[in-house]
Design an enzyme around this catalytic site. Structure first.
Site, PDB file in Angstrom:
ATOM      1  N   THR A 176       0.828  -1.215   0.000  1.00  0.00           N
ATOM      2  CA  THR A 176       0.000   0.000   0.000  1.00  0.00           C
ATOM      3  C   THR A 176       0.859   1.260   0.000  1.00  0.00           C
ATOM      4  OG1 THR A 176      -1.283   1.354   1.555  1.00  0.00           O
ATOM      5  CG2 THR A 176      -0.394  -0.665   2.432  1.00  0.00           C
ATOM      6  N   SER A 225      -0.386   2.851  10.614  1.00  0.00           N
ATOM      7  CA  SER A 225      -1.189   1.960  11.472  1.00  0.00           C
ATOM      8  C   SER A 225      -0.446   0.632  11.541  1.00  0.00           C
ATOM      9  CB  SER A 225      -2.573   1.724  10.858  1.00  0.00           C
ATOM     10  OG  SER A 225      -2.457   0.876   9.729  1.00  0.00           O
ATOM     11  N   TYR A 284      -1.682  -2.107  10.519  1.00  0.00           N
ATOM     12  CA  TYR A 284      -1.916  -2.719   9.202  1.00  0.00           C
ATOM     13  C   TYR A 284      -0.824  -2.282   8.214  1.00  0.00           C
ATOM     14  CZ  TYR A 284      -3.551  -2.486   4.370  1.00  0.00           C
ATOM     15  OH  TYR A 284      -3.610  -2.542   3.002  1.00  0.00           O
ATOM     16  N   HIS A 285      -0.607  -0.961   8.139  1.00  0.00           N
ATOM     17  CA  HIS A 285       0.414  -0.475   7.202  1.00  0.00           C
ATOM     18  C   HIS A 285       1.801  -0.999   7.590  1.00  0.00           C
ATOM     19  CE1 HIS A 285      -2.866   2.555   6.569  1.00  0.00           C
ATOM     20  NE2 HIS A 285      -2.550   2.295   5.323  1.00  0.00           N
ATOM     21  N   LYS A 312       2.455  -4.337   6.209  1.00  0.00           N
ATOM     22  CA  LYS A 312       2.829  -4.281   4.783  1.00  0.00           C
ATOM     23  C   LYS A 312       4.305  -3.909   4.627  1.00  0.00           C
ATOM     24  CE  LYS A 312      -1.241  -4.927   2.741  1.00  0.00           C
ATOM     25  NZ  LYS A 312      -1.517  -6.057   1.857  1.00  0.00           N
TER      26      LYS A 312
HETATM   27  N1  NAD Z   1      -8.995  -2.184  -1.400  1.00  0.00           N
HETATM   28  C1  NAD Z   1      -8.073  -1.220  -1.332  1.00  0.00           C
HETATM   29  O1  NAD Z   1      -8.358  -0.011  -1.451  1.00  0.00           O
HETATM   30  C2  NAD Z   1      -6.623  -1.597  -1.130  1.00  0.00           C
HETATM   31  C3  NAD Z   1      -5.653  -0.579  -1.176  1.00  0.00           C
HETATM   32  C4  NAD Z   1      -4.313  -0.916  -0.994  1.00  0.00           C
HETATM   33  C5  NAD Z   1      -3.947  -2.238  -0.781  1.00  0.00           C
HETATM   34  N2  NAD Z   1      -4.913  -3.210  -0.728  1.00  0.00           N
HETATM   35  C6  NAD Z   1      -4.488  -4.590  -0.488  1.00  0.00           C
HETATM   36  O2  NAD Z   1      -4.999  -5.420  -1.513  1.00  0.00           O
HETATM   37  C7  NAD Z   1      -5.320  -6.715  -0.988  1.00  0.00           C
HETATM   38  C8  NAD Z   1      -6.765  -7.054  -1.307  1.00  0.00           C
HETATM   39  O3  NAD Z   1      -7.613  -6.052  -0.731  1.00  0.00           O
HETATM   40  P1  NAD Z   1      -9.192  -6.220  -0.727  1.00  0.00           P
HETATM   41  O4  NAD Z   1      -9.749  -4.854  -0.546  1.00  0.00           O
HETATM   42  O5  NAD Z   1      -9.603  -7.054  -1.873  1.00  0.00           O
HETATM   43  O6  NAD Z   1      -9.376  -7.036   0.647  1.00  0.00           O
HETATM   44  P2  NAD Z   1     -10.430  -8.200   0.970  1.00  0.00           P
HETATM   45  O7  NAD Z   1     -10.411  -8.365   2.446  1.00  0.00           O
HETATM   46  O8  NAD Z   1     -11.729  -7.922   0.323  1.00  0.00           O
HETATM   47  O9  NAD Z   1      -9.764  -9.479   0.290  1.00  0.00           O
HETATM   48  C9  NAD Z   1      -8.742 -10.232   0.897  1.00  0.00           C
HETATM   49  C10 NAD Z   1      -9.126 -11.696   0.815  1.00  0.00           C
HETATM   50  O10 NAD Z   1      -8.033 -12.462   1.346  1.00  0.00           O
HETATM   51  C11 NAD Z   1      -8.556 -13.494   2.157  1.00  0.00           C
HETATM   52  N3  NAD Z   1      -7.528 -13.838   3.142  1.00  0.00           N
HETATM   53  C12 NAD Z   1      -7.020 -13.043   4.112  1.00  0.00           C
HETATM   54  N4  NAD Z   1      -6.098 -13.725   4.823  1.00  0.00           N
HETATM   55  C13 NAD Z   1      -6.038 -14.962   4.296  1.00  0.00           C
HETATM   56  C14 NAD Z   1      -5.289 -16.116   4.601  1.00  0.00           C
HETATM   57  N5  NAD Z   1      -4.447 -16.151   5.628  1.00  0.00           N
HETATM   58  N6  NAD Z   1      -5.439 -17.217   3.831  1.00  0.00           N
HETATM   59  C15 NAD Z   1      -6.312 -17.218   2.783  1.00  0.00           C
HETATM   60  N7  NAD Z   1      -7.077 -16.156   2.463  1.00  0.00           N
HETATM   61  C16 NAD Z   1      -6.939 -15.044   3.217  1.00  0.00           C
HETATM   62  C17 NAD Z   1      -9.818 -12.913   2.772  1.00  0.00           C
HETATM   63  O11 NAD Z   1     -10.703 -13.940   3.195  1.00  0.00           O
HETATM   64  C18 NAD Z   1     -10.365 -12.054   1.631  1.00  0.00           C
HETATM   65  O12 NAD Z   1     -11.276 -12.779   0.838  1.00  0.00           O
HETATM   66  C19 NAD Z   1      -5.020  -6.660   0.504  1.00  0.00           C
HETATM   67  O13 NAD Z   1      -3.726  -7.168   0.733  1.00  0.00           O
HETATM   68  C20 NAD Z   1      -5.053  -5.166   0.806  1.00  0.00           C
HETATM   69  O14 NAD Z   1      -4.251  -4.849   1.918  1.00  0.00           O
HETATM   70  C21 NAD Z   1      -6.233  -2.920  -0.892  1.00  0.00           C
END
Ligand code: NAD
Length: 384
Positions: free
Chosen positions: A146, A181, A183-184, A187
Site C-alpha cells: 500500500t 497503522s 496494518y500499514h 505491509k
Molecule cells: N482495497 C483497497 O483499497 C486496497 C488498497 C491498498 C492495498 N490493498 C491490499 O490489496 C489486498 C486485497 O484487498 P481487498 O480490498 O480485496 O481485501 P479483501 O479483504 O476484500 O480481500 C482479501 C481476501 O483475502 C482473504 N484472506 C485473508 N487472509 C487470508 C489467509 N491467511 N489465507 C487465505 N485467504 C486469506 C480474505 O478472506 C479475503 O477474501 C489486501 O492485501 C489489501 O491490503 C487494498
C-alpha cells in the site's frame, strides 16, 4: 496457458481479478480461507450487496464463461503444508497475493486486532516465499502492498527505492517508510521480507504499493448478478470514496476526518486489475525486487468529498459534508508528491475519476436496499 494463483480470490479485488484473468485465457486458481467473511461478522458489518458464498459464485462463473476458475479453501498463514501442496500441484507461473487483513482500523482496534493482522499478513507472506523457493523458484510473485507504507514525508515519494548521498557516499536503498497503522506496518514488514528473499534466493517479486481503490463494477461483474464483488462502505473495511458515495446516495452526511487535507493516491477498481495484468504480463527479472506505486490520481479527502457532493447534486441529491474529529493519528495538512510513472511506462491507460464515473457508482449504490447507517461513523480510535 499461463497459470495464475490468486491468493485472497474471494475478496473485493481478488474476485474481479480472477474473473478478468479467466476471461482472458489464463488458467486461474483461487485460494481463500473466507477469513474476511468471519472478520465482517466479528465487526458487525457486511458488504453493500449480499455476496454469494465462494463456491456458488465460482459455479456461476463456470456456467457463464468459457474458461473455468478452480478454487481451494486454505489458510495461507496458518497452514503452510496446504500452501506447499498447492504450489507443488498447481505449479503456478505467477502468484497474485491479496490474502491479507486489509483494514487499518481493524488493526488499531485493540491488541487482538494488531496481532491478528501481523500474524495473518506477515506469516502468510513468509509461507508463500518458502513455497516459491521450494517448488516454483522461477515463478513471479505480484504482491499487494500500500501507498500508506510511505506515510507523508516532506519529500517526493519514489517508487520503492531512493538514491541517497550520505557523508559523501552514494547508495540505492529501500525508500524510508513511516506506516500510519499496524496494518500499514505489516505491509512494510512484508516488503522487507520480499526484498530479502529476492536478494537471497533470486526469486522475482513485484510489490504493488497501491493507493485507495474505488468502484464497484468491472466488465466481468456485469456478466451475471451473482458475480458482483464485495463492496464495503463501513468505517472499518470501506475505503474513503466508496463510503462517501454510499453516504451521499443514502442522504447521510459525507464524513470527513479532521481538516480533510490528508492527500492520498486513488485508483479505479478497473485500473487495479489493469495494473496487476501489466505486472503479470511484464514480469520482474530473476532476483529483482520491483516496486510500482499503483495509483492514477492524488486527491485530498476534502477534494474527494466535494467531488462526491457535486456529482450527487447533479442527480438531485443535496449531500452535506460533516467534519468529524479525526480518529486517526495523521497529518491533516502536508506536502504530498508520489511518483507513479512505472506502470504508465508499461502501458497503463488510467480511468480517471470523472463526474460520470461517480454518478455510475452513486446510481449503483442507490439500488442497495439494506444500508446500515450505524456503521458509517468511526468507532475505532488510534489514541485512546
Ligand atoms: N482495497 C483497497 O483499497 C486496497 C488498497 C491498498 C492495498 N490493498 C491490499 O490489496 C489486498 C486485497 O484487498 P481487498 O480490498 O480485496 O481485501 P479483501 O479483504 O476484500 O480481500 C482479501 C481476501 O483475502 C482473504 N484472506 C485473508 N487472509 C487470508 C489467509 N491467511 N489465507 C487465505 N485467504 C486469506 C480474505 O478472506 C479475503 O477474501 C489486501 O492485501 C489489501 O491490503 C487494498
Amino acid at each position: 496457458m499461463k497459470k495464475i494463483l490468486i491468493l485472497g480470490g474471494d475478496g473485493y479485488l481478488g474476485w474481479p481479478t480472477a474473473m478478468h484473468f479467466a476471461n482472458h485465457g489464463y488458467q486461474v486458481m483461487i485460494v481463500d480461507a473466507l477469513l474476511k467473511r468471519q472478520w465482517e461478522e466479528r465487526m458487525g458489518v457486511r458488504p453493500l450487496f449480499p455476496i454469494p458464498v465462494l463456491r456458488r459464485r465460482v459455479e456461476c462463473w463456470n456456467k457463464t464463461a468459457k474458461n473455468p476458475i478452480q478454487v481451494k479453501i486454505a489458510d495461507i498463514a496458518q497452514n503452510h503444508l496446504a500452501v506447499y501442496e498447492l504450489f507443488k500441484e498447481f505449479s503456478p507461473d505467477a502468484i497474485i497475493h491479496y490474502a491479507e487483513q486489509p483494514s487499518a482500523p481493524f488493526s488499531m482496534k485493540d491488541r487482538n486486532g494488531a496481532v491478528t493482522t501481523f500474524d495473518n499478513n506477515v506469516k502468510g507472506t513468509l509461507n508463500v516465499l518458502f513455497a516459491m523457493r521450494e517448488f516454483t523458484p522461477e515463478a513471479h510473485l505480484v504482491k499487494l502492498g500500500t501507498m500508506g507504507e510511505y506515510g507523508t514525508p516532506n519529500i517526493d515519494i519514489e517508487e520503492g527505492w531512493l538514491e541517497i548521498t550520505h557523508n559523501g557516499r552514494k547508495d540505492r536503498l529501500p525508500y524510508p517508510k513511516l506506516p500510519g497503522s499496524f496494518y500499514h506496518a505489516s505491509k512494510v514488514a512484508d516488503s522487507v521480507l520480499l526484498e530479502f528473499a529476492c536478494r537471497g534466493w533470486g526469486i522475482s517479486v513485484t510489490d504493488l504499493n497501491q493507493g485507495v481503490v474505488y468502484g464497484i463494477e468491472t466488465p466481468e461483474t456485469k456478466m451475471h448478478p451473482d458475480l458482483l464483488t464485495s463492496f464495503h462502505y463501513d468505517a472499518v473495511f470501506g475505503t474513503a470514496l466508496n463510503r462517501f458515495v454510499v453516504q451521499a446516495a443514502k442522504n447521510q452526511p459525507i464524513t470527513v476526518y479532521g481538516e480533510g487535507g490528508q492527500t492520498r493516491g486513488f485508483l479505479n477498481l478497473i485500473d487495479t486489475i489493469q495494473c496487476v495484468r501489466l505486472a503479470i504480463d511484464n514480469p520482474a527479472k530473476s532476483g529483482e525486487f520491483r516496486v510500482f506505486n499503483q495509483f492514477t490520481e492524488m486527491f485530498s479527502v476534502m477534494q474527494l468529498a466535494q467531488k462526491v457532493k457535486d456529482a450527487a447534486k447533479g442527480i438531485g441529491f443535496d449531500a452535506q459534508i460533516e467534519i468529524l474529529p479525526n480518529p486517526r493519528v495523521e497529518k491533516e495538512a502536508h506536502f504530498y508528491n508520489a511518483k507513479n510513472s512505472a506502470l504508465k511506462l508499461l502501458g497503463l491507460k488510467p480511468n480517471l475519476l470523472s463526474e460520470e464515473v461517480l454518478v455510475n457508482i452513486l446510481q449503483r449504490a442507490l439500488l442497495a436496499e439494506d444500508v446500515d447507517h450505524a456503521v458509517l461513523r468511526p468507532e475505532i480510535r488510534w489514541r485512546k
